[in-house]
Design a protein around this motif. Sequence first.
Motif, mmCIF file in Angstrom:
data_model
loop_
_atom_site.group_PDB
_atom_site.id
_atom_site.type_symbol
_atom_site.label_atom_id
_atom_site.label_comp_id
_atom_site.label_asym_id
_atom_site.label_seq_id
_atom_site.Cartn_x
_atom_site.Cartn_y
_atom_site.Cartn_z
ATOM 1 N N LYS A 50 -55.143 -26.638 -31.212
ATOM 2 C CA LYS A 50 -55.719 -27.674 -32.082
ATOM 3 C C LYS A 50 -57.238 -27.487 -32.194
ATOM 4 N N GLU A 51 -57.895 -27.232 -31.066
ATOM 5 C CA GLU A 51 -59.349 -27.014 -31.061
ATOM 6 C C GLU A 51 -59.746 -25.809 -31.910
ATOM 7 N N GLN A 52 -58.842 -24.842 -32.018
ATOM 8 C CA GLN A 52 -59.115 -23.647 -32.810
ATOM 9 C C GLN A 52 -58.898 -23.887 -34.307
ATOM 10 N N GLY A 53 -58.520 -25.118 -34.662
ATOM 11 C CA GLY A 53 -58.380 -25.475 -36.063
ATOM 12 C C GLY A 53 -56.977 -25.357 -36.618
ATOM 13 N N ASN A 54 -56.004 -25.098 -35.746
ATOM 14 C CA ASN A 54 -54.621 -24.999 -36.206
ATOM 15 C C ASN A 54 -54.014 -26.383 -36.399
ATOM 16 N N ASP A 55 -53.035 -26.469 -37.275
ATOM 17 C CA ASP A 55 -52.302 -27.705 -37.525
ATOM 18 C C ASP A 55 -51.139 -27.744 -36.532
ATOM 19 N N VAL A 56 -51.329 -28.459 -35.423
ATOM 20 C CA VAL A 56 -50.338 -28.500 -34.350
ATOM 21 C C VAL A 56 -49.563 -29.799 -34.439
ATOM 22 N N ARG A 57 -48.239 -29.677 -34.355
ATOM 23 C CA ARG A 57 -47.344 -30.827 -34.375
ATOM 24 C C ARG A 57 -46.331 -30.645 -33.254
ATOM 25 N N TRP A 58 -45.693 -31.754 -32.844
ATOM 26 C CA TRP A 58 -44.815 -31.664 -31.685
ATOM 27 C C TRP A 58 -43.593 -32.555 -31.877
ATOM 28 N N ARG A 59 -42.399 -31.978 -31.708
ATOM 29 C CA ARG A 59 -41.154 -32.763 -31.726
ATOM 30 C C ARG A 59 -40.701 -32.947 -30.286
ATOM 31 N N THR A 60 -40.662 -34.202 -29.878
ATOM 32 C CA THR A 60 -40.209 -34.549 -28.532
ATOM 33 C C THR A 60 -39.940 -36.048 -28.466
ATOM 34 N N SER A 61 -39.704 -36.523 -27.294
ATOM 35 C CA SER A 61 -39.392 -37.929 -27.048
ATOM 36 C C SER A 61 -40.558 -38.856 -27.388
ATOM 37 N N GLY A 62 -40.217 -40.068 -27.750
ATOM 38 C CA GLY A 62 -41.223 -41.091 -27.965
ATOM 39 C C GLY A 62 -41.998 -41.414 -26.695
ATOM 40 N N THR A 63 -41.438 -41.028 -25.560
ATOM 41 C CA THR A 63 -42.105 -41.213 -24.276
ATOM 42 C C THR A 63 -43.490 -40.577 -24.273
ATOM 43 N N TYR A 64 -43.656 -39.504 -25.049
ATOM 44 C CA TYR A 64 -44.910 -38.752 -25.052
ATOM 45 C C TYR A 64 -45.810 -39.076 -26.245
ATOM 46 N N ALA A 65 -45.465 -40.082 -27.021
ATOM 47 C CA ALA A 65 -46.238 -40.431 -28.216
ATOM 48 C C ALA A 65 -47.693 -40.761 -27.885
ATOM 49 N N GLU A 66 -47.913 -41.507 -26.826
ATOM 50 C CA GLU A 66 -49.281 -41.895 -26.462
ATOM 51 C C GLU A 66 -50.113 -40.671 -26.040
ATOM 52 N N LYS A 67 -49.515 -39.788 -25.257
ATOM 53 C CA LYS A 67 -50.235 -38.570 -24.844
ATOM 54 C C LYS A 67 -50.587 -37.714 -26.052
ATOM 55 N N LEU A 68 -49.652 -37.599 -26.990
ATOM 56 C CA LEU A 68 -49.906 -36.783 -28.180
ATOM 57 C C LEU A 68 -50.981 -37.427 -29.050
ATOM 58 N N ALA A 69 -50.980 -38.745 -29.131
ATOM 59 C CA ALA A 69 -52.023 -39.432 -29.907
ATOM 60 C C ALA A 69 -53.399 -39.164 -29.310
ATOM 61 N N LYS A 70 -53.490 -39.154 -27.976
ATOM 62 C CA LYS A 70 -54.771 -38.863 -27.319
ATOM 63 C C LYS A 70 -55.230 -37.433 -27.606
ATOM 64 N N ASN A 72 -54.599 -36.026 -30.380
ATOM 65 C CA ASN A 72 -54.700 -35.966 -31.838
ATOM 66 C C ASN A 72 -53.708 -34.955 -32.429
ATOM 67 N N ILE A 73 -52.501 -34.970 -31.876
ATOM 68 C CA ILE A 73 -51.427 -34.087 -32.335
ATOM 69 C C ILE A 73 -50.333 -34.948 -32.942
ATOM 70 N N ARG A 74 -49.921 -34.587 -34.142
ATOM 71 C CA ARG A 74 -48.890 -35.359 -34.851
ATOM 72 C C ARG A 74 -47.563 -35.254 -34.113
ATOM 73 N N HIS A 75 -46.937 -36.404 -33.914
ATOM 74 C CA HIS A 75 -45.692 -36.497 -33.159
ATOM 75 C C HIS A 75 -44.504 -36.687 -34.099
ATOM 76 N N TYR A 76 -43.472 -35.906 -33.871
ATOM 77 C CA TYR A 76 -42.201 -36.074 -34.560
ATOM 78 C C TYR A 76 -41.186 -36.480 -33.507
ATOM 79 N N PRO A 77 -40.802 -37.753 -33.456
ATOM 80 C CA PRO A 77 -39.866 -38.195 -32.411
ATOM 81 C C PRO A 77 -38.467 -37.642 -32.631
ATOM 82 N N LEU A 78 -37.726 -37.567 -31.533
ATOM 83 C CA LEU A 78 -36.336 -37.131 -31.616
ATOM 84 C C LEU A 78 -35.559 -38.128 -32.467
ATOM 85 N N LYS A 79 -34.648 -37.626 -33.276
ATOM 86 C CA LYS A 79 -33.852 -38.513 -34.118
ATOM 87 C C LYS A 79 -32.373 -38.449 -33.766
ATOM 88 N N LYS A 80 -31.833 -37.255 -33.644
ATOM 89 C CA LYS A 80 -30.397 -37.121 -33.395
ATOM 90 C C LYS A 80 -30.074 -36.883 -31.926
#
Length: 117
Positions: A50-70, A72-80
């Motif tokens: 992310k610091e290098q300017g890449n568009d980083v996103r992450w699919r994982t549990s909502g458990t990690y939403a707060e860490k990802l927000a800190k 500044n990485i876009r979170h895609y929560p698990l759906k299925k």
Amino acid sequence: MEAIYNVKEGRSLQYIIQNKLNGTKKRILLATIPADGHFNPFTPLAAYLKEQGNDVRWRTSGTYAEKLAKLNIRHYPLKKAFDINGRNVNETFPERKKIKVVISKLNFDMIHYSSHH
């Protein structure tokens, strides 16, 4: 979109960063099961990318939403997939609470936890 990492290649992350990114900005999606041992080791890499300017996103549990927000990485929560993690595994599998022997609990987790991801 070109995949920059292929598990079959067996390349190290350092090799990928140095030779595949080549200073160009990439769209990178990380995906991990909701377990600290799978999520946490990738956070420094994600922050670096992310610091290098890449568009980083992450699919994982909502458990990690707060860490990802800190980070500044876009979170895609698990759906299925079941959102099973160390905090809710006993509620998801109530029969697990009855298991007292550690190795038996580990065997239970490997069979039940893994089959739901």
